[in-house]
Design a protein around this motif. Sequence first.
Motif, short mmCIF file in Angstrom:
data_model
loop_
_atom_site.label_atom_id
_atom_site.label_comp_id
_atom_site.label_asym_id
_atom_site.label_seq_id
_atom_site.Cartn_x
_atom_site.Cartn_y
_atom_site.Cartn_z
N VAL A 190 0.86 -1.18 0.00
CA VAL A 190 0.00 0.00 0.00
C VAL A 190 0.90 1.23 0.00
N SER A 191 0.66 2.14 -0.95
CA SER A 191 1.46 3.35 -1.06
C SER A 191 0.54 4.55 -1.27
N VAL A 192 0.71 5.56 -0.42
CA VAL A 192 -0.02 6.82 -0.58
C VAL A 192 1.03 7.92 -0.60
N ARG A 193 1.07 8.66 -1.70
CA ARG A 193 2.13 9.66 -1.89
C ARG A 193 1.55 10.96 -2.43
N GLY A 194 1.97 12.06 -1.85
CA GLY A 194 1.66 13.38 -2.39
C GLY A 194 0.21 13.82 -2.29
N SER A 195 -0.53 13.32 -1.31
CA SER A 195 -1.91 13.79 -1.14
C SER A 195 -1.91 15.19 -0.55
N SER A 196 -2.80 16.02 -1.05
CA SER A 196 -2.86 17.40 -0.55
C SER A 196 -3.85 17.55 0.60
#
Length: 81
Positions: free
Chosen positions: A29-35
């Motif tokens: 699971v990868s979450v990157r660069g959410s504003s």
Amino acid sequence: MAGSSVTGPVSSEGALAVTVCHSLLTGPVSVRGSSGPVVMGDGSPVCGGSTFTGPLSLESNTGGVELTARAGDGAGSVTER
């Protein structure tokens, strides 16, 4: 995502917000660069923790991160700037 069971990779890049509640995620699971906010369970009955059985990577999310996991047996990393 709520009450889900997912096998395989899950990734998000540049999302406005990400929410995962009461789910089973088998795979990376990868979450990157959410504003906006990244919520991986907030500990409440409405959005309880999830089970992660693969690597979990949370990186460069500028809207804040909240993580409550029921269990996990993969590697994890959180890098916020």
